[in-house]
Design a protein around this motif. Structure first.
Motif, PDB file in Angstrom:
ATOM      1  N   ALA A 138     -10.191   8.770  -6.700  1.00 26.98           N
ATOM      2  CA  ALA A 138      -9.689   7.544  -6.078  1.00 26.98           C
ATOM      3  C   ALA A 138      -9.574   6.421  -7.102  1.00 26.98           C
ATOM      4  O   ALA A 138      -8.576   5.694  -7.138  1.00 26.98           O
ATOM      5  N   SER A 139     -10.576   6.275  -7.949  1.00 29.65           N
ATOM      6  CA  SER A 139     -10.546   5.238  -8.982  1.00 29.65           C
ATOM      7  C   SER A 139      -9.418   5.498  -9.974  1.00 29.65           C
ATOM      8  O   SER A 139      -8.660   4.579 -10.328  1.00 29.65           O
TER       9      SER A 139
ATOM     10  N   ALA B 250       0.851  -1.196   0.000  1.00 32.25           N
ATOM     11  CA  ALA B 250       0.000   0.000   0.000  1.00 32.25           C
ATOM     12  C   ALA B 250       0.883   1.242   0.000  1.00 32.25           C
ATOM     13  O   ALA B 250       1.731   1.400   0.886  1.00 32.25           O
TER      14      ALA B 250
ATOM     15  N   SER C 139      -5.999   4.774  -8.401  1.00 32.84           N
ATOM     16  CA  SER C 139      -5.715   3.345  -8.334  1.00 32.84           C
ATOM     17  C   SER C 139      -5.195   2.840  -9.674  1.00 32.84           C
ATOM     18  O   SER C 139      -4.219   2.084  -9.744  1.00 32.84           O
ATOM     19  N   GLU C 140      -5.825   3.275 -10.745  1.00 30.42           N
ATOM     20  CA  GLU C 140      -5.388   2.888 -12.083  1.00 30.42           C
ATOM     21  C   GLU C 140      -4.003   3.449 -12.387  1.00 30.42           C
ATOM     22  O   GLU C 140      -3.139   2.743 -12.924  1.00 30.42           O
TER      23      GLU C 140
END
Length: 68
Positions: free
Chosen positions: A37-38, A4, A41-42
Motif C-alpha cells: 500500500a505504501s 482517488a 501510493s508512492e
C-alpha cells in the motif's frame, strides 16, 4: 481537489502487488500488505507527476464500483 484512483491488490506467493487499472503501467508491490500500500501510493504519485511534467493528460479515475 483530491482524486482517488481505484487499485486492485493481488496476493501471490505470500507477496502483494497493486495495479491501477486507469493508469497503464502503474504497478507496485511489497512483501506485506502495508508495504504494498505504501509503495503503491508512492508509485501513483510519481506516475501522475510524470504525466504532468510531460504535459500529458491525467486520466480521470473510474468509479471504483466499475473496476474488476
Amino acid at each position: 481537489m483530491k482524486t482517488a484512483y481505484p487499485a486492485i491488490i493481488h496476493e501471490e506467493d505470500n507477496e502483494f502487488w497493486v495495479e491501477f487499472p486507469d493508469l497503464e503501467g502503474c504497478f507496485s508491490d511489497g512483501e506485506t500488505l502495508a508495504d504494498a500500500a505504501s509503495n503503491a501510493s508512492e508509485a501513483l504519485g510519481m506516475y501522475i507527476c510524470s504525466l504532468m511534467e510531460r504535459n500529458l493528460e491525467v486520466p480521470r479515475p473510474s468509479d471504483a464500483r466499475s473496476v474488476s
